[in-house]
Design a protein around this motif. Structure first.
Motif, PDB file in Angstrom:
ATOM      1  N   ASP A 207       0.855  -1.184   0.000  1.00 45.38           N
ATOM      2  CA  ASP A 207       0.000   0.000   0.000  1.00 45.38           C
ATOM      3  C   ASP A 207       0.887   1.227   0.000  1.00 45.38           C
ATOM      4  N   THR A 208       0.340   2.322  -0.528  1.00 48.60           N
ATOM      5  CA  THR A 208       1.084   3.569  -0.606  1.00 48.60           C
ATOM      6  C   THR A 208       0.126   4.739  -0.498  1.00 48.60           C
TER       7      THR A 208
ATOM      8  N   SER B  74      -4.903   5.593   1.345  1.00 50.52           N
ATOM      9  CA  SER B  74      -3.904   4.603   0.943  1.00 50.52           C
ATOM     10  C   SER B  74      -4.465   3.801  -0.215  1.00 50.52           C
ATOM     11  N   THR B  75      -3.631   3.644  -1.223  1.00 51.70           N
ATOM     12  CA  THR B  75      -3.966   2.841  -2.385  1.00 51.70           C
ATOM     13  C   THR B  75      -3.289   1.494  -2.232  1.00 51.70           C
TER      14      THR B  75
ATOM     15  N   THR C 219      -2.122   7.586  -1.363  1.00 57.40           N
ATOM     16  CA  THR C 219      -2.847   7.956  -2.572  1.00 57.40           C
ATOM     17  C   THR C 219      -2.385   9.334  -3.041  1.00 57.40           C
TER      18      THR C 219
ATOM     19  N   GLU D 290       2.821   6.090  -5.999  1.00 56.26           N
ATOM     20  CA  GLU D 290       1.640   5.451  -6.581  1.00 56.26           C
ATOM     21  C   GLU D 290       1.828   5.242  -8.084  1.00 56.26           C
TER      22      GLU D 290
ATOM     23  N   ARG E 193      -3.728  -1.980  -9.267  1.00 56.34           N
ATOM     24  CA  ARG E 193      -4.442  -1.238  -8.228  1.00 56.34           C
ATOM     25  C   ARG E 193      -5.665  -2.032  -7.789  1.00 56.34           C
TER      26      ARG E 193
END
Length: 176
Positions: free
Chosen positions: A130-131, A166-167, A133, A138, A148
């Protein structure tokens, strides 16, 4: 021209590299990266975190990979392989960090490629991460072929204390 290399650190090499790793983490947080810590964040503040990583490397739960140029560690990534018994095929990609002075040299790509090789070496073919957003990371993950999954709003805080989503991403290393 100096060569950039990646390598996996042993437990003793991890302990020897704590100061350099703490400097990289501090630099990333102070540069605005949402990687779990709030500003101000000094290298001394980062040492307890890295001591925990060193323990996880020693216990075999984490693979720690670094990128070096002229013998200086300028980037790092972790592969969490200490998963639950029903997840022997999965690993968590954690803390892709590149010092601001080394950005633009391709370290992210080298580190991610090394992490994928390490995952395969450990029998892991489903990777997740996760990173923040909207962060530069990203778009890097998408460029590197990660898929994604979705976004959770207000999942974490940026170093300045503001909320960020968080994406979540995954990458399959095989057709299994």
């Amino acid at each position: 021209m100096p060569q950039i290399t990646t390598r996996t650190l042993t437990p003793s090499e991890t302990t020897a590299a704590l100061a350099a790793l703490a400097d990289i983490l501090s630099d990333c947080v102070e540069g605005g990266a949402s990687v779990g810590f709030l500003s101000p964040y000094t290298p001394e503040d980062a040492l307890p975190y890295w001591h925990g990583v060193a323990r996880a490397v020693t216990e075999g739960d984490t693979v720690l990979i670094v990128a070096e140029k002229d013998g200086d560690i300028l980037g790092t990534v972790q592969l969490g392989i200490g998963t639950m018994p029903n997840q022997p095929h999965r690993a968590d990609l954690k803390k892709l960090l590149v010092h601001r002075k080394a950005r633009g040299l391709g370290l992210s790509r080298l580190l991610m490629d090394a992490a994928e090789r390490a995952a395969a070496d450990h029998g892991r073919h489903v990777l997740v991460l996760d990173t923040a957003t909207g962060s530069p990371a990203e778009s890097i993950y998408e460029k590197f072929g990660w898929q994604r999954v979705g976004v959770i709003p207000q999942y974490a805080l940026m170093p300045d204390g503001s909320y960020c989503g968080s994406t979540f991403f995954y990458k399959s290393l095989s057709g299994a």
